[in-house]
Motif scaffolding. Structure first.
Motif, PDB file in Angstrom:
ATOM      1  N   VAL A  62       2.729  11.948   0.345  1.00 46.37           N
ATOM      2  CA  VAL A  62       2.731  10.692   0.090  1.00 46.37           C
ATOM      3  C   VAL A  62       3.298   9.688   1.185  1.00 46.37           C
ATOM      4  O   VAL A  62       4.551  10.259   1.826  1.00 46.37           O
ATOM      5  CB  VAL A  62       3.225  10.332  -1.150  1.00 46.37           C
ATOM      6  CG1 VAL A  62       2.511  10.983  -2.375  1.00 46.37           C
ATOM      7  CG2 VAL A  62       4.714  10.638  -1.487  1.00 46.37           C
ATOM      8  N   SER A  63       2.798   8.665   1.569  1.00 44.36           N
ATOM      9  CA  SER A  63       3.453   7.464   2.334  1.00 44.36           C
ATOM     10  C   SER A  63       3.255   6.363   1.938  1.00 44.36           C
ATOM     11  O   SER A  63       2.539   6.095   1.051  1.00 44.36           O
ATOM     12  CB  SER A  63       2.707   7.690   3.795  1.00 44.36           C
ATOM     13  OG  SER A  63       2.589   9.085   4.308  1.00 44.36           O
ATOM     14  N   THR A  64       4.063   5.345   2.471  1.00 43.75           N
ATOM     15  CA  THR A  64       4.167   4.081   2.078  1.00 43.75           C
ATOM     16  C   THR A  64       3.984   3.163   3.189  1.00 43.75           C
ATOM     17  O   THR A  64       4.286   3.666   4.532  1.00 43.75           O
ATOM     18  CB  THR A  64       5.665   3.660   1.411  1.00 43.75           C
ATOM     19  OG1 THR A  64       6.869   3.908   2.487  1.00 43.75           O
ATOM     20  CG2 THR A  64       5.817   4.236   0.085  1.00 43.75           C
ATOM     21  N   GLU A  65       3.403   1.836   3.047  1.00 47.90           N
ATOM     22  CA  GLU A  65       3.027   1.158   4.190  1.00 47.90           C
ATOM     23  C   GLU A  65       4.528   0.747   5.168  1.00 47.90           C
ATOM     24  O   GLU A  65       4.269   0.717   6.352  1.00 47.90           O
ATOM     25  CB  GLU A  65       2.390  -0.051   3.601  1.00 47.90           C
ATOM     26  CG  GLU A  65       2.106  -1.236   4.556  1.00 47.90           C
ATOM     27  CD  GLU A  65       1.560  -2.406   3.994  1.00 47.90           C
ATOM     28  OE1 GLU A  65       0.980  -3.145   4.723  1.00 47.90           O
ATOM     29  OE2 GLU A  65       1.730  -2.668   2.653  1.00 47.90           O
ATOM     30  N   GLN A  81       4.829  10.747   4.784  1.00 48.23           N
ATOM     31  CA  GLN A  81       4.113  12.212   4.812  1.00 48.23           C
ATOM     32  C   GLN A  81       5.277  13.123   4.102  1.00 48.23           C
ATOM     33  O   GLN A  81       5.546  14.148   4.388  1.00 48.23           O
ATOM     34  CB  GLN A  81       3.668  13.076   5.993  1.00 48.23           C
ATOM     35  CG  GLN A  81       2.624  12.138   6.643  1.00 48.23           C
ATOM     36  CD  GLN A  81       2.054  12.792   7.849  1.00 48.23           C
ATOM     37  OE1 GLN A  81       2.833  13.736   8.402  1.00 48.23           O
ATOM     38  NE2 GLN A  81       1.164  12.143   8.515  1.00 48.23           N
ATOM     39  N   LYS A  95       0.640  -1.213   0.011  1.00 49.67           N
ATOM     40  CA  LYS A  95      -0.010   0.093   0.066  1.00 49.67           C
ATOM     41  C   LYS A  95       0.934   1.373  -0.057  1.00 49.67           C
ATOM     42  O   LYS A  95       1.843   1.484   0.579  1.00 49.67           O
ATOM     43  CB  LYS A  95      -0.689   0.084   1.295  1.00 49.67           C
ATOM     44  CG  LYS A  95      -2.024  -0.937   1.254  1.00 49.67           C
ATOM     45  CD  LYS A  95      -3.152  -0.721   2.316  1.00 49.67           C
ATOM     46  CE  LYS A  95      -2.457  -1.085   3.655  1.00 49.67           C
ATOM     47  NZ  LYS A  95      -3.215  -1.029   4.763  1.00 49.67           N
ATOM     48  N   SER A 134       0.025   5.671  -0.168  1.00 48.21           N
ATOM     49  CA  SER A 134      -1.612   6.517   0.088  1.00 48.21           C
ATOM     50  C   SER A 134      -0.774   7.896  -0.075  1.00 48.21           C
ATOM     51  O   SER A 134       0.440   8.151  -0.117  1.00 48.21           O
ATOM     52  CB  SER A 134      -1.742   6.355   1.698  1.00 48.21           C
ATOM     53  OG  SER A 134      -0.766   6.921   2.765  1.00 48.21           O
ATOM     54  N   ARG A 171      -2.163  12.276   0.539  1.00 54.21           N
ATOM     55  CA  ARG A 171      -3.374  13.067   0.987  1.00 54.21           C
ATOM     56  C   ARG A 171      -2.888  14.438   0.056  1.00 54.21           C
ATOM     57  O   ARG A 171      -1.807  14.895  -0.034  1.00 54.21           O
ATOM     58  CB  ARG A 171      -2.909  13.350   2.338  1.00 54.21           C
ATOM     59  CG  ARG A 171      -3.898  14.578   2.831  1.00 54.21           C
ATOM     60  CD  ARG A 171      -3.516  14.948   4.480  1.00 54.21           C
ATOM     61  NE  ARG A 171      -4.390  15.786   4.979  1.00 54.21           N
ATOM     62  CZ  ARG A 171      -5.700  15.825   5.456  1.00 54.21           C
ATOM     63  NH1 ARG A 171      -6.221  14.727   5.449  1.00 54.21           N
ATOM     64  NH2 ARG A 171      -6.139  16.871   6.023  1.00 54.21           N
TER      65      ARG A 171
END
Length: 142
Positions: free
Chosen positions: A21-24, A30, A6, A8, A10
């Motif tokens: 953006v962030s990774t699992e 962030q 995943k 994500s 924002r």
């Protein structure tokens, strides 16, 4: 076997707003991105840079796997992926990815190596998901 990973994002504001953006795995957490990091050279990441890193990593791993199956063990594989983002009449599109790789692999037959590296270009999962022109240039140090 299905493996899930995943990432994500924002976003805040209009197109000139800002995002993270962030990774699992939290390797990215962030990390800033935005219009300015994508189009104006401001420090931060952007989608094309992330696709490039993913493609370079995937291709290098695929090449290592295929070389291993052929009985070779590379000393190193260094790959960059230059992702081209171009303005089209319908908006922006990724139009090309140029893979450039330097491989240190003593004792390999150059004809056999070319066959393997071309197969790796086509079969790495990131290459398969990108519907664009993918070129490959390489330097083989053997």
């Amino acid at each position: 076997m299905t493996i899930y990973r995943k990432g994500s994002a924002r976003w805040e504001g209009d197109i000139k707003g800002k995002g993270t953006v962030s990774t699992e795995s939290c390797v990215l957490s962030q990390t800033a991105y935005g219009f300015d990091t994508r189009f104006e050279g401001v420090k931060g990441t952007n989608p094309e840079e992330l696709i490039g890193a993913a493609h370079a990593a995937c291709f290098s791993m695929a090449l290592s796997l295929m070389l291993g199956k052929a009985g070779y063990k590379p000393e190193s594989i260094d790959t960059t992926a230059e992702v081209s983002l171009d303005k089209k009449s319908e908006g922006f599109a990724i139009t090309k990815v140029a893979l450039n790789s330097t491989i240190n692999l003593p004792g390999v037959d150059k004809v056999k190596f070319d066959e393997i590296i071309q197969k790796a270009k086509l079969s790495c999962p990131v290459s398969r998901v990108l519907h664009t022109d993918i070129t490959l240039n390489y330097i083989l140090n053997n």
